[in-house]
Design a protein around this motif. Structure first.
Motif, PDB file in Angstrom:
ATOM      1  N   LEU A 247      -2.273   8.871 -11.284  1.00 53.51           N
ATOM      2  CA  LEU A 247      -0.859   9.051 -10.330  1.00 53.51           C
ATOM      3  C   LEU A 247      -1.526   9.400  -8.881  1.00 53.51           C
ATOM      4  O   LEU A 247      -2.039  10.347  -8.593  1.00 53.51           O
ATOM      5  CB  LEU A 247      -0.097  10.084 -10.971  1.00 53.51           C
ATOM      6  N   ASN A 248      -0.811   8.697  -7.917  1.00 54.73           N
ATOM      7  CA  ASN A 248      -1.433   8.887  -6.531  1.00 54.73           C
ATOM      8  C   ASN A 248      -0.354   9.841  -6.228  1.00 54.73           C
ATOM      9  O   ASN A 248      -0.693  10.795  -5.045  1.00 54.73           O
ATOM     10  CB  ASN A 248      -0.981   7.522  -5.867  1.00 54.73           C
ATOM     11  N   ASP A 249       1.004  10.019  -6.677  1.00 55.41           N
ATOM     12  CA  ASP A 249       1.984  10.967  -6.249  1.00 55.41           C
ATOM     13  C   ASP A 249       2.406  11.557  -7.551  1.00 55.41           C
ATOM     14  O   ASP A 249       3.173  11.115  -8.384  1.00 55.41           O
ATOM     15  CB  ASP A 249       3.110  10.410  -5.537  1.00 55.41           C
TER      16      ASP A 249
ATOM     17  N   PHE B 119      -1.755  -1.369  -7.785  1.00 57.18           N
ATOM     18  CA  PHE B 119      -0.355  -0.666  -7.662  1.00 57.18           C
ATOM     19  C   PHE B 119      -0.670   0.859  -7.779  1.00 57.18           C
ATOM     20  O   PHE B 119      -1.248   1.601  -8.546  1.00 57.18           O
ATOM     21  CB  PHE B 119       0.609  -0.962  -8.945  1.00 57.18           C
ATOM     22  N   LYS B 120      -0.046   1.611  -6.779  1.00 58.13           N
ATOM     23  CA  LYS B 120       0.352   3.103  -6.885  1.00 58.13           C
ATOM     24  C   LYS B 120       1.464   3.617  -7.759  1.00 58.13           C
ATOM     25  O   LYS B 120       2.358   2.781  -7.805  1.00 58.13           O
ATOM     26  CB  LYS B 120       0.235   3.697  -5.334  1.00 58.13           C
ATOM     27  N   VAL B 121       1.287   4.777  -8.215  1.00 56.92           N
ATOM     28  CA  VAL B 121       2.175   5.064  -9.254  1.00 56.92           C
ATOM     29  C   VAL B 121       2.720   6.535  -9.065  1.00 56.92           C
ATOM     30  O   VAL B 121       1.816   7.523  -8.704  1.00 56.92           O
ATOM     31  CB  VAL B 121       1.677   4.997 -10.886  1.00 56.92           C
ATOM     32  N   SER B 122       3.674   6.908  -9.055  1.00 56.60           N
ATOM     33  CA  SER B 122       4.259   8.172  -8.908  1.00 56.60           C
ATOM     34  C   SER B 122       5.016   8.750 -10.039  1.00 56.60           C
ATOM     35  O   SER B 122       5.727   8.008 -10.788  1.00 56.60           O
ATOM     36  CB  SER B 122       5.162   8.336  -7.819  1.00 56.60           C
ATOM     37  N   LEU B 123       4.913  10.289 -10.345  1.00 62.06           N
ATOM     38  CA  LEU B 123       5.481  10.595 -11.496  1.00 62.06           C
ATOM     39  C   LEU B 123       6.190  11.889 -11.272  1.00 62.06           C
ATOM     40  O   LEU B 123       5.428  13.000 -10.482  1.00 62.06           O
ATOM     41  CB  LEU B 123       4.840  10.790 -12.745  1.00 62.06           C
ATOM     42  N   ALA B 124       7.330  12.492 -11.207  1.00 62.24           N
ATOM     43  CA  ALA B 124       8.132  13.618 -11.364  1.00 62.24           C
ATOM     44  C   ALA B 124       8.312  14.080 -12.765  1.00 62.24           C
ATOM     45  O   ALA B 124       9.197  13.508 -13.513  1.00 62.24           O
ATOM     46  CB  ALA B 124       9.180  13.799 -10.487  1.00 62.24           C
TER      47      ALA B 124
ATOM     48  N   ASP C  11       0.880  -1.284  -0.032  1.00 61.01           N
ATOM     49  CA  ASP C  11       0.058   0.076  -0.052  1.00 61.01           C
ATOM     50  C   ASP C  11       0.870   1.364  -0.134  1.00 61.01           C
ATOM     51  O   ASP C  11       0.367   2.323  -0.321  1.00 61.01           O
ATOM     52  CB  ASP C  11      -0.935   0.190   1.289  1.00 61.01           C
ATOM     53  N   ILE C  12       2.033   1.066   0.341  1.00 61.20           N
ATOM     54  CA  ILE C  12       2.695   2.502   0.565  1.00 61.20           C
ATOM     55  C   ILE C  12       3.912   2.329  -0.755  1.00 61.20           C
ATOM     56  O   ILE C  12       4.646   3.529  -0.956  1.00 61.20           O
ATOM     57  CB  ILE C  12       3.809   2.583   1.765  1.00 61.20           C
ATOM     58  N   THR C  13       3.986   1.261  -1.526  1.00 59.33           N
ATOM     59  CA  THR C  13       4.911   1.312  -2.630  1.00 59.33           C
ATOM     60  C   THR C  13       4.585   1.911  -3.887  1.00 59.33           C
ATOM     61  O   THR C  13       3.131   1.739  -4.219  1.00 59.33           O
ATOM     62  CB  THR C  13       5.310  -0.176  -3.083  1.00 59.33           C
ATOM     63  N   HIS C  14       5.228   2.947  -4.677  1.00 57.75           N
ATOM     64  CA  HIS C  14       4.768   3.378  -5.851  1.00 57.75           C
ATOM     65  C   HIS C  14       5.751   2.963  -6.809  1.00 57.75           C
ATOM     66  O   HIS C  14       7.080   2.859  -6.659  1.00 57.75           O
ATOM     67  CB  HIS C  14       5.141   4.694  -5.483  1.00 57.75           C
ATOM     68  N   ILE C  15       5.343   2.793  -7.824  1.00 60.08           N
ATOM     69  CA  ILE C  15       6.046   2.343  -9.117  1.00 60.08           C
ATOM     70  C   ILE C  15       6.564   3.779  -9.722  1.00 60.08           C
ATOM     71  O   ILE C  15       5.335   4.679 -10.095  1.00 60.08           O
ATOM     72  CB  ILE C  15       5.568   1.537 -10.165  1.00 60.08           C
ATOM     73  N   ALA C  16       7.583   4.112  -9.694  1.00 61.37           N
ATOM     74  CA  ALA C  16       7.927   5.633  -9.775  1.00 61.37           C
ATOM     75  C   ALA C  16       8.393   6.066 -11.106  1.00 61.37           C
ATOM     76  O   ALA C  16       9.731   5.052 -11.650  1.00 61.37           O
ATOM     77  CB  ALA C  16       8.947   6.191  -8.723  1.00 61.37           C
ATOM     78  N   MET C  17       8.497   7.113 -11.582  1.00 61.68           N
ATOM     79  CA  MET C  17       9.013   7.345 -13.000  1.00 61.68           C
ATOM     80  C   MET C  17       9.469   9.079 -12.993  1.00 61.68           C
ATOM     81  O   MET C  17       8.695   9.665 -12.058  1.00 61.68           O
ATOM     82  CB  MET C  17       8.316   7.152 -14.368  1.00 61.68           C
ATOM     83  N   ASP C  18      10.129   9.359 -13.768  1.00 60.42           N
ATOM     84  CA  ASP C  18      10.524  10.971 -13.709  1.00 60.42           C
ATOM     85  C   ASP C  18      10.975  11.244 -15.225  1.00 60.42           C
ATOM     86  O   ASP C  18      11.648  10.662 -16.010  1.00 60.42           O
ATOM     87  CB  ASP C  18      11.725  11.328 -12.878  1.00 60.42           C
ATOM     88  N   GLU C  19      10.186  12.470 -15.708  1.00 60.95           N
ATOM     89  CA  GLU C  19      10.316  13.125 -16.727  1.00 60.95           C
ATOM     90  C   GLU C  19      10.379  12.209 -18.279  1.00 60.95           C
ATOM     91  O   GLU C  19      11.312  12.313 -19.100  1.00 60.95           O
ATOM     92  CB  GLU C  19      11.698  14.000 -16.754  1.00 60.95           C
TER      93      GLU C  19
END
Length: 604
Positions: free
Chosen positions: A439-441, A423-428, A395-403
């Motif tokens: 996107l959760n984050d 799955f939660k996903v984050s993007l910067a 629940d706290i893990t994010h598959i993260a990507m940037d730019e």
């Protein structure tokens, strides 16, 4: 490894070899190839590089001895200049639970061979309570080599293969709490930082102490420090709402301290090096889940924390031993809101794995949209989801990507949802309205702006909405030549924009010799790190934390004022926040804006 890094490694190797042949201690070397004239990777004691700036003789004409006085926490006092400070008493306001700081400056026209600073526990005016020494961080504000903005004054992006083309100076930045005493040469100024963490159970009122500056046993200065503790209380950092995401680099720590990766010694050192991040309310654990998610952009590249193995039968197996150790360690440090896993879309679109059939490392080059990419990541993410659920971390893990480009993001998202729709996903990266629901984050550059509608919707859904700065920004930023108050300004801006927090790509991706030379061959000096070896903080980091505390105070004050229906005061607060406009920073320096804003909220 690029050509520039290879050249530096060769220079370093050559210097070490030469020292060994001559029976001498090997000398360290900076990114520019400059010898540090001391052993590489100093820990407790070190000598700064030679100051390239000449002594400002004019500023020293009226001083024959030594002067000690209070300065401010936003100024990098120049080593070669007498700043003509005279303030002997300082009064600081702070909430219970808040960290407040002051900077004193010793300016001496004569040589001092052993300067130290002593501060007694701060005692309440009633004599009934005191703030003990273990609540006080104190240390010399040391000098590190820096450079400057690009020649067009627009950020610092782009290669800097020849650092001699940029103006290089020594600037005050690292706070050296490990040095008990330092020499001060004639016609030199030296800053000293004192930060007091007010206990949450402190009684309100004035706490005072004398600060003694000594050269050996002789008192050369005496200053008065008073902290006015106010009625309100700031919660502990792990309860702060501000979403602080500063990417950690444990690989740099292993290299600098010369210890094996993931050894007991490595984790012992990491606890010291990352404690300031935990104390700042850090929320995110940085995890590379494949080799070099950002290529080789840092001197110490990120290696995978998950071992990828292709078995003889062609199926995949994943070893999470290092991943588990790292995450468990960080959670024990109190950093446990989010695990950011990078990256499904690495810069080079190349994936390294161990191939059992050939008993060797192999490289798979594939991109989103290709069958090989789909099959690889679907296998990985399904297995990863099962492992995370077994550990209670899903629940706290994010598959993260940037730019990453929008088409690639959409293809990657499709695979993520196929593997596990929860799955939660984050993007910067860039702002794409159509991605917001996925996107959760979501973190965007300061130059882009979330719509009020999007922010409101995301907040109502419990999603995280933040912003970042990078080499593209001249102001605000956290270069070693930046106005330190820009660190505080960054968090104030988040409050103004009703954002949840801030992301910075580099907490401790150190240069070769970070205590001595913050310059790098790709971006402006200091862009790659905010903490120094030995758990040392700096002017930039301390000001960032001060800004985060202001963010928390604003959040608490807004709730209080709304409950009490004090609409006029709320409107005044909103007007103060409106002054945090990045386009105005060239006209009005950050320290002016921040100081005025602090006066307002501390007066409520």
């Amino acid at each position: 490894m690029n050509i520039r890094v290879k050249a530096i490694v060769l220079i370093f190797s050559g210097l070490c070899s030469l020292g060994s042949l001559n029976g001498q201690i090997p000398m360290g070397v900076t990114h520019s190839g400059q010898s540090t004239s001391q052993a590489p990777f100093p820990l407790t004691q070190y000598t700064e590089l030679k100051n390239p700036a000449p002594t400002d003789e004019e500023s020293w004409k009226d001083l024959s001895g030594t002067r000690c006085a209070w300065g401010d926490t936003y100024t990098r006092y120049k080593k070669e200049v007498n700043p003509h400070l005279n303030q002997k008493k300082i009064d600081i306001k702070g909430w219970k639970g808040e960290r407040v700081a002051a900077q004193l400056v010793v300016s001496s026209a004569i040589d001092l061979d052993n300067v130290s600073v002593e501060i007694a526990p701060l005692t309440h005016s009633s004599g009934k309570q005191s703030i003990s020494a273990d609540r006080i961080l104190k240390g010399f504000v040391r000098y590190v080599m820096t450079d400057e903005l690009n020649k067009n004054q627009k950020g610092t992006c782009g290669p800097r293969p020849d650092l001699s083309q940029f103006d290089s100076t020594l600037v005050a930045d690292p706070i050296d709490h490990l040095a008990a005493a330092l020499p001060i040469k004639a016609k030199t100024s030296q800053g000293y930082w004192i930060r007091v963490w007010i206990p949450e159970d402190a009684i309100s009122g004035n706490y005072s102490s004398d600060v003694l500056i000594k050269n050996n046993h002789e008192v050369i200065g005496k200053l008065k420090l008073t902290i006015q503790v106010q009625q309100r209380t700031l919660p502990q950092p792990d309860q702060w709402a501000f979403h602080l995401d500063l990417w950690q680099n444990p690989f740099a720590v292993a290299r600098y301290h010369q210890v094996p990766l993931w050894s007991e010694e490595h984790f012992r050192i990491l606890k010291t090096e990352l404690q300031p991040y935990a104390d700042a309310g850090g929320k995110v654990i940085t995890v590379p889940i494949m080799h070099h998610p950002w290529g080789g952009q840092t001197y110490d590249p990120y290696e995978t924390m998950i071992t990828w193995v292709r078995k003889i039968d062609g199926s995949w197996w994943f070893d999470y031993t290092i991943f588990d150790k790292w995450v468990e360690f960080m959670i024990d440090m109190g950093i446990k809101k989010e695990i950011g896993c990078y990256s499904m879309i690495p810069w080079k679109l190349s994936f390294l794995y161990f191939d059992q059939a050939t008993n060797s490392m192999k490289e798979l080059k594939s991109k989103p949209g290709e069958q090989a990419y789909h099959d690889l990541w679907l296998s990985m993410l399904k297995d990863f989801a099962a492992h995370l659920k077994s550990k209670g971390w899903f629940d706290i893990t994010h598959i993260a990507m940037d730019e990453r480009p929008m088409p690639d993001m959409l293809k990657a998202l499709k695979i993520i949802r196929e593997a596990d729709p929860n799955f939660k996903v984050s993007l910067a990266g860039s702002l794409h309205k159509e991605l917001s629901d996925e996107l959760n984050d979501y973190c965007i550059a300061i130059a882009e702006k979330f719509s009020e509608e999007m922010k409101t919707k995301r907040k109502a859904e419990g999603k995280i909405t933040t912003y970042y700065t990078c080499c593209a920004e001249s102001h605000p930023n956290t270069y070693t030549f930046s106005n330190p108050a820009e660190g505080a300004w960054i968090a104030w801006y988040a409050a103004k924009e009703n954002l949840d927090g801030y992301l910075r790509w580099a907490l401790n991706s150190w240069t070769i010799e970070p205590l001595l030379d913050s310059r790098f061959y790709t971006w402006g000096a200091g862009d790659t790190y905010l903490l120094y070896p030995g758990g040392r903080t700096c002017l930039r980091f301390e000001n960032l934390v001060a800004g985060i505390q202001a963010y928390e105070k604003i959040r608490i004050l807004k709730t209080e004022l709304q409950t009490q229906n004090k609409t006029a005061t709320l409107r005044k607060l909103e007007r103060v926040l409106e002054s945090f406009d990045e386009l105005q920073l060239l006209k009005t320096p950050a320290n002016v804006v921040v100081e005025k804003a602090n006066l307002f909220i501390n007066g409520l």
